[in-house]
Design a protein around this motif. Structure first.
Motif, PDB file in Angstrom:
ATOM      1  N   PHE A 179      23.553   7.943  -5.500  1.00 23.85           N
ATOM      2  CA  PHE A 179      24.753   7.185  -5.162  1.00 23.85           C
ATOM      3  C   PHE A 179      24.761   6.970  -3.649  1.00 23.85           C
ATOM      4  CE2 PHE A 179      25.614   9.197  -9.179  1.00 23.85           C
ATOM      5  CZ  PHE A 179      26.223   8.181  -9.903  1.00 23.85           C
ATOM      6  N   ILE A 180      24.858   5.722  -3.258  1.00 22.64           N
ATOM      7  CA  ILE A 180      24.789   5.413  -1.830  1.00 22.64           C
ATOM      8  C   ILE A 180      26.098   4.791  -1.379  1.00 22.64           C
ATOM      9  CG2 ILE A 180      23.589   4.082  -0.053  1.00 22.64           C
ATOM     10  CD1 ILE A 180      21.060   4.475  -1.695  1.00 22.64           C
ATOM     11  N   ALA A 181      26.745   5.476  -0.446  1.00 23.64           N
ATOM     12  CA  ALA A 181      27.974   4.954   0.146  1.00 23.64           C
ATOM     13  C   ALA A 181      27.553   3.893   1.164  1.00 23.64           C
ATOM     14  CB  ALA A 181      28.743   6.080   0.828  1.00 23.64           C
ATOM     15  N   ALA A 182      27.905   2.644   0.877  1.00 23.50           N
ATOM     16  CA  ALA A 182      27.432   1.542   1.723  1.00 23.50           C
ATOM     17  C   ALA A 182      28.620   0.881   2.420  1.00 23.50           C
ATOM     18  CB  ALA A 182      26.694   0.523   0.870  1.00 23.50           C
ATOM     19  N   PRO A 183      28.754   1.077   3.715  1.00 28.93           N
ATOM     20  CA  PRO A 183      29.861   0.447   4.433  1.00 28.93           C
ATOM     21  C   PRO A 183      29.847  -1.082   4.343  1.00 28.93           C
ATOM     22  CG  PRO A 183      28.988   2.259   5.701  1.00 28.93           C
ATOM     23  CD  PRO A 183      28.042   2.046   4.553  1.00 28.93           C
ATOM     24  N   THR A 184      28.678  -1.655   4.098  1.00 22.87           N
ATOM     25  CA  THR A 184      28.589  -3.096   3.850  1.00 22.87           C
ATOM     26  C   THR A 184      27.489  -3.333   2.800  1.00 22.87           C
ATOM     27  OG1 THR A 184      29.353  -3.774   6.025  1.00 22.87           O
ATOM     28  CG2 THR A 184      27.963  -5.338   4.871  1.00 22.87           C
ATOM     29  N   ALA A 185      27.787  -4.226   1.851  1.00 21.63           N
ATOM     30  CA  ALA A 185      26.785  -4.551   0.833  1.00 21.63           C
ATOM     31  C   ALA A 185      26.990  -5.975   0.370  1.00 21.63           C
ATOM     32  CB  ALA A 185      26.922  -3.600  -0.355  1.00 21.63           C
ATOM     33  N   ASP A 186      25.930  -6.558  -0.173  1.00 21.07           N
ATOM     34  CA  ASP A 186      26.125  -7.835  -0.853  1.00 21.07           C
ATOM     35  C   ASP A 186      25.973  -7.612  -2.357  1.00 21.07           C
ATOM     36  OD1 ASP A 186      23.394  -7.884  -1.516  1.00 21.07           O
ATOM     37  OD2 ASP A 186      22.857  -8.996   0.296  1.00 21.07           O
ATOM     38  N   ARG A 187      26.157  -8.662  -3.114  1.00 23.01           N
ATOM     39  CA  ARG A 187      26.184  -8.524  -4.574  1.00 23.01           C
ATOM     40  C   ARG A 187      24.833  -8.131  -5.148  1.00 23.01           C
ATOM     41  NH1 ARG A 187      30.579 -11.502  -6.745  1.00 23.01           N
ATOM     42  NH2 ARG A 187      29.400 -11.988  -8.622  1.00 23.01           N
ATOM     43  N   TYR A 188      23.774  -8.305  -4.359  1.00 23.77           N
ATOM     44  CA  TYR A 188      22.447  -8.008  -4.878  1.00 23.77           C
ATOM     45  C   TYR A 188      21.863  -6.704  -4.312  1.00 23.77           C
ATOM     46  CZ  TYR A 188      18.760  -9.535  -7.941  1.00 23.77           C
ATOM     47  OH  TYR A 188      17.887  -9.622  -8.990  1.00 23.77           O
ATOM     48  N   GLY A 189      22.733  -5.939  -3.606  1.00 22.92           N
ATOM     49  CA  GLY A 189      22.317  -4.594  -3.239  1.00 22.92           C
ATOM     50  C   GLY A 189      21.598  -4.443  -1.916  1.00 22.92           C
ATOM     51  N   ASN A 190      21.794  -5.389  -1.004  1.00 21.80           N
ATOM     52  CA  ASN A 190      21.324  -5.162   0.370  1.00 21.80           C
ATOM     53  C   ASN A 190      22.420  -4.386   1.085  1.00 21.80           C
ATOM     54  OD1 ASN A 190      18.760  -6.761   0.487  1.00 21.80           O
ATOM     55  ND2 ASN A 190      20.187  -8.361  -0.236  1.00 21.80           N
ATOM     56  N   LEU A 191      22.056  -3.240   1.663  1.00 24.77           N
ATOM     57  CA  LEU A 191      23.068  -2.306   2.165  1.00 24.77           C
ATOM     58  C   LEU A 191      22.907  -2.079   3.665  1.00 24.77           C
ATOM     59  CD1 LEU A 191      22.607   0.432  -0.607  1.00 24.77           C
ATOM     60  CD2 LEU A 191      23.895  -1.707  -0.755  1.00 24.77           C
ATOM     61  N   SER A 192      24.047  -2.021   4.347  1.00 20.01           N
ATOM     62  CA  SER A 192      24.028  -1.731   5.785  1.00 20.01           C
ATOM     63  C   SER A 192      25.144  -0.737   6.113  1.00 20.01           C
ATOM     64  CB  SER A 192      24.237  -3.011   6.594  1.00 20.01           C
ATOM     65  OG  SER A 192      24.486  -2.679   7.948  1.00 20.01           O
ATOM     66  N   GLY A 193      24.852   0.133   7.075  1.00 21.61           N
ATOM     67  CA  GLY A 193      25.870   1.096   7.504  1.00 21.61           C
ATOM     68  C   GLY A 193      26.584   0.673   8.766  1.00 21.61           C
ATOM     69  N   CYS A 194      26.173  -0.445   9.349  1.00 19.63           N
ATOM     70  CA  CYS A 194      26.646  -0.773  10.705  1.00 19.63           C
ATOM     71  C   CYS A 194      27.966  -1.530  10.755  1.00 19.63           C
ATOM     72  CB  CYS A 194      25.577  -1.584  11.437  1.00 19.63           C
ATOM     73  SG  CYS A 194      24.184  -0.573  11.915  1.00 19.63           S
ATOM     74  N   PHE A 195      28.392  -2.082   9.653  1.00 19.41           N
ATOM     75  CA  PHE A 195      29.597  -2.927   9.706  1.00 19.41           C
ATOM     76  C   PHE A 195      30.593  -2.487   8.627  1.00 19.41           C
ATOM     77  CE2 PHE A 195      25.761  -5.254  10.828  1.00 19.41           C
ATOM     78  CZ  PHE A 195      26.028  -5.561  12.152  1.00 19.41           C
ATOM     79  N   GLY A 196      31.832  -2.988   8.780  1.00 18.94           N
ATOM     80  CA  GLY A 196      32.859  -2.669   7.789  1.00 18.94           C
ATOM     81  C   GLY A 196      33.796  -1.598   8.291  1.00 18.94           C
ATOM     82  N   ARG A 197      34.906  -1.430   7.566  1.00 21.14           N
ATOM     83  CA  ARG A 197      35.911  -0.460   8.007  1.00 21.14           C
ATOM     84  C   ARG A 197      35.393   0.973   7.923  1.00 21.14           C
ATOM     85  NH1 ARG A 197      38.220   2.149   3.857  1.00 21.14           N
ATOM     86  NH2 ARG A 197      40.060   2.771   5.039  1.00 21.14           N
ATOM     87  N   SER A 198      34.389   1.206   7.062  1.00 21.47           N
ATOM     88  CA  SER A 198      33.831   2.557   6.923  1.00 21.47           C
ATOM     89  C   SER A 198      32.463   2.658   7.602  1.00 21.47           C
ATOM     90  CB  SER A 198      33.691   2.915   5.439  1.00 21.47           C
ATOM     91  OG  SER A 198      34.928   2.799   4.777  1.00 21.47           O
ATOM     92  N   ALA A 199      32.234   1.855   8.615  1.00 26.37           N
ATOM     93  CA  ALA A 199      30.919   1.835   9.279  1.00 26.37           C
ATOM     94  C   ALA A 199      30.517   3.232   9.738  1.00 26.37           C
ATOM     95  CB  ALA A 199      30.947   0.882  10.463  1.00 26.37           C
ATOM     96  N   CYS A 200      29.268   3.583   9.452  1.00 26.09           N
ATOM     97  CA  CYS A 200      28.768   4.908   9.840  1.00 26.09           C
ATOM     98  C   CYS A 200      27.447   4.793  10.604  1.00 26.09           C
ATOM     99  CB  CYS A 200      28.590   5.787   8.613  1.00 26.09           C
ATOM    100  SG  CYS A 200      27.388   5.144   7.435  1.00 26.09           S
ATOM    101  N   GLY A 201      26.937   3.575  10.765  1.00 26.37           N
ATOM    102  CA  GLY A 201      25.673   3.405  11.500  1.00 26.37           C
ATOM    103  C   GLY A 201      24.480   3.601  10.584  1.00 26.37           C
ATOM    104  N   SER A 202      23.615   4.520  10.973  1.00 26.59           N
ATOM    105  CA  SER A 202      22.379   4.746  10.223  1.00 26.59           C
ATOM    106  C   SER A 202      22.664   5.214   8.795  1.00 26.59           C
ATOM    107  CB  SER A 202      21.544   5.803  10.946  1.00 26.59           C
ATOM    108  OG  SER A 202      20.418   6.151  10.180  1.00 26.59           O
ATOM    109  N   LEU A 203      21.826   4.770   7.864  1.00 23.16           N
ATOM    110  CA  LEU A 203      21.839   5.305   6.488  1.00 23.16           C
ATOM    111  C   LEU A 203      20.534   6.080   6.238  1.00 23.16           C
ATOM    112  CD1 LEU A 203      23.279   2.297   4.389  1.00 23.16           C
ATOM    113  CD2 LEU A 203      24.483   4.348   5.152  1.00 23.16           C
ATOM    114  N   GLY A 204      20.017   6.668   7.311  1.00 23.48           N
ATOM    115  CA  GLY A 204      18.683   7.277   7.274  1.00 23.48           C
ATOM    116  C   GLY A 204      18.466   8.302   6.177  1.00 23.48           C
ATOM    117  N   TYR A 205      19.469   9.131   5.892  1.00 23.86           N
ATOM    118  CA  TYR A 205      19.271  10.171   4.872  1.00 23.86           C
ATOM    119  C   TYR A 205      19.228   9.583   3.475  1.00 23.86           C
ATOM    120  CZ  TYR A 205      20.309  13.415   8.640  1.00 23.86           C
ATOM    121  OH  TYR A 205      20.275  14.105   9.820  1.00 23.86           O
ATOM    122  N   ALA A 206      19.775   8.372   3.311  1.00 27.26           N
ATOM    123  CA  ALA A 206      19.803   7.761   1.974  1.00 27.26           C
ATOM    124  C   ALA A 206      18.500   7.028   1.641  1.00 27.26           C
ATOM    125  CB  ALA A 206      20.990   6.804   1.878  1.00 27.26           C
TER     126      ALA A 206
END
Lengths: 526, 100
Positions: A179-206
């Motif tokens: 399960f990946i908490a993604a602060p930003t995602a699109d409908r096809y599963g491209n995930l980023s941690g850098c944007f959004g209200r829950s932005a956390c930056g790196s998703l390195g551990y995931a």
């Protein structure tokens, strides 16, 4: 009774001794056969690791809720689910998924997080009700106390970040659903941690989980109508996407000890640590280092910056959990690159999203001992903390003074093993609790990879490093103090501690990064 | 019933509450916090009670990592507030008086 003196849970003939002198049962119920630790790099990898599950996907990855995702993923009782901890104490995803599992009657799960925090206290009830049977990952707070008291059926497995990714890739710890908490995602599963209200930056551990899990479910509170690119985790790994009202509390995501200490005693320790680094041969152009996010390490970073400016040193890279202090070094040209596995604060998140010199890396890249070369292997210096350190420089970060499980290993073992110079910077006492002891309750990192201990009383060099001792001798404002003196001083100041009462039963297994067993933690109480 | 307090709940400090008990009921000691140091705290409290000649009191120690010197100082402050002065050393150690 220290862990060193503790009996095996079975007959002595069924025990072995790990290299720091710890008695390790040859078999632990709920864990299996053990391979006792014999040294830093004695266990060698062989053959091939785990491959990725082949699958096919159409266009419909977006699901209506967590329960739909659980059904679609094929999750059943007894499987292993993984999580990452970039949302730290603001994370809402772990609790939401486990609540959904409980509602659907899924039980006996193995929870495989990179770390858990106080916010995950509701897991206590899920363990009591049998939803969670086993945990492989760090625990703390109420969960730590509960497990230390023996309330969990099988022992917790504690691994470093590098050890965890090694276990996944080698096939030792397969993941059924990540399960990946993604602060930003699109409908096809491209995930980023850098944007959004829950932005956390790196998703390195995931990253490693996404690559090797049989199924990957992304949960986001910022579903974008357009393609998210660049993505930390691309669509080729993501099976399903679920939109939630929120995946975390921003206050808990970027909070934590990310300010330089103002305590004069801790500042003194940081100054001594920075002086040791400046005195060592590591302090040259091309320097690389990791200092972490605690009050003392941040102060070390600050003092190192002064020294780099004064001596005209340009470093190569900063590694690990990245803070605004490292971002300053990058912006001012004192470092050329930041390798970021976890972004600790808003400045780090902003820098990662905008600077090409600030690079997101996976836990595998960061610290896995069984790949073609992890970033920790290139580290010149690391500054780490400790709950306890003993006469032989063995370090404990896993248990609190009362013996209960408190922290995960994080990158402690990995960076200590990889760095050219490993410094433990720690006050002699925390409150009345001595940090310097004859023998640590639990060995997290063996003394053979620790070079220097810095306390407010000065610098103590591991006898394994005679060259460093010669370099530090006679340096102005850098007192040398022996381990004997420190232990006597700590004992004198703290007074006599009550002995810990513990049973034979093993409640946690501490693995070295190669999967061998360094130590075990036993159930507390009579 | 007389009740006094000394100390603070800050880290590395402690709060001492001393409360009067009926005559002849002896000393009652409760400690919160102070994990791994219960025996040392008990020794210090009992020693200070003896030094001040205090009996028939409830003593509660809420410990937040106070070192022994801090605990002793807080106990002394509480006992003085309670209206007791330390017993002269000679009374506690008559053998020393004889030696002198």
């Amino acid at each position: 009774m220290s862990a060193n003196d503790s009996p095996c849970s079975v007959s002595p003939a069924s025990c072995s001794t790990s290299s720091p002198g710890r008695k390790i049962p040859l078999h632990i119920d709920g864990y299996g056969a053990t391979v006792p630790y014999r040294g830093v790099a004695t266990r060698k990898p062989e053959g091939y690791g785990r491959g990725r599950r082949l699958r096919q996907s159409g266009r419909g990855k977006l699901l209506a809720g967590i329960e739909d995702a659980l059904s679609a993923s094929g999750l059943r009782s007894g499987m292993t689910i993984s999580f990452h901890h970039h949302l730290r104490n603001g994370d809402h995803v772990v609790n939401a998924v486990l609540d959904a599992c409980a509602r659907m009657g899924i039980e006996g799960l193995t929870l495989f997080p990179t770390a858990l925090f106080e916010v995950h206290e509701p897991l206590v009830e899920h363990i009591r009700r049998g939803v969670v049977r086993r945990i492989m990952g760090s625990i703390n707070g109420a969960l730590g106390r509960m497990i230390s008291a023996g309330e969990m059926e099988v022992p917790v497995v504690l691994r470093s970040h590098g050890g965890r990714s090694r276990a996944i890739i080698s096939g030792e710890a397969p993941i059924d659903v990540a399960f990946i908490a993604a602060p930003t995602a699109d409908r096809y599963g491209n995930l980023s941690g850098c944007f959004g209200r829950s932005a956390c930056g790196s998703l390195g551990y995931a990253h490693t989980d996404a690559l090797f899990a049989d199924c990957v479910v992304a949960l986001t509170d910022n579903l974008r109508p357009h393609l998210v690119a660049p993505a930390s985790i691309p669509q080729i790994y993501t099976d399903f996407v679920v939109e939630l009202p929120d995946i975390g509390d921003p206050k808990g995501i970027v909070s934590g000890s990310t300010a330089v200490t103002r305590d004069p005693l801790r500042l003194l320790i940081a100054r001594y640590a920075a002086r040791v680094i400046e005195t060592s041969p590591c302090f040259r152009n091309g320097l690389s280092f990791q200092t972490g996010a605690g009050g003392i390490p941040l102060a070390v970073t600050s003092f190192m910056k002064e020294a780099m400016l004064r001596r005209g040193i340009q470093g190569d890279f900063g590694l690990g959990g990245i803070t605004g202090y490292f971002v300053e070094l990058l912006k001012e040209g004192l470092l050329r690159r930041l390798l970021d596995v976890q972004s600790f604060d808003a400045a780090a998140i902003e820098s990662l999203s905008g600077s090409p010199a600030h690079v997101e890396i996976s836990a595998d890249w960061y610290a896995n001992p069984w790949n073609a070369g992890a970033a920790v292997n290139m580290l010149d210096v690391v500054v780490l903390g400790a709950t306890e350190i003993d006469r032989n420089f063995n370090v404990n970060v896993n248990t609190e003074a009362d013996g209960s499980l408190l922290h995960g290993i994080g990158g402690h073992q990995d960076t200590a093993a990889g760095a050219g110079l490993t410094i433990i910077a720690q006050p002699l006492l925390r409150g009345r609790i001595p940090c310097l002891v004859e023998s640590v309750h639990c060995v997290t990192t063996p003394g053979e990879v620790v070079d220097v201990l810095v306390t407010e009383y000065g610098v103590t060099i591991n006898p394994r490093c005679p060259d460093l001792l010669e370099q530090v001798k006679g340096v102005r404002d850098l007192p040398l103090v022996s381990m004997d003196e420190l232990i006597d001083k700590a004992s004198e100041l703290s007074g006599t501690m009550d002995p810990l009462e513990q049973q034979d039963r093993v409640v946690a297994v501490v693995e070295w990064r190669d999967g061998s067993v360094l130590d075990v933690v036993r159930q507390l109480g009579r | 019933m007389k009740k006094v307090m000394a100390g603070t709940p800050e880290s590395m400090d402690c709060v001492i509450v001393v409360e009067e008990r009926p005559r002849g009921s002896g000393v009652s000691l409760t400690i919160s916090g102070g994990e791994r140091f219960r025996a040392a705290i008990t020794d210090t409290v009992m020693g200070m009670l003896e030094r001040f000649g205090l009996t028939d009191v409830d003593v509660h120690v809420q410990d937040n990592g106070a070192r022994d010197v801090v605990l002793s100082a807080r106990l002394e402050a509480a006992f003085v507030r309670y209206g007791k002065d330390p017993v002269p050393c000679a009374r506690l150690c008559p053998e020393r008086l004889q030696e002198a």
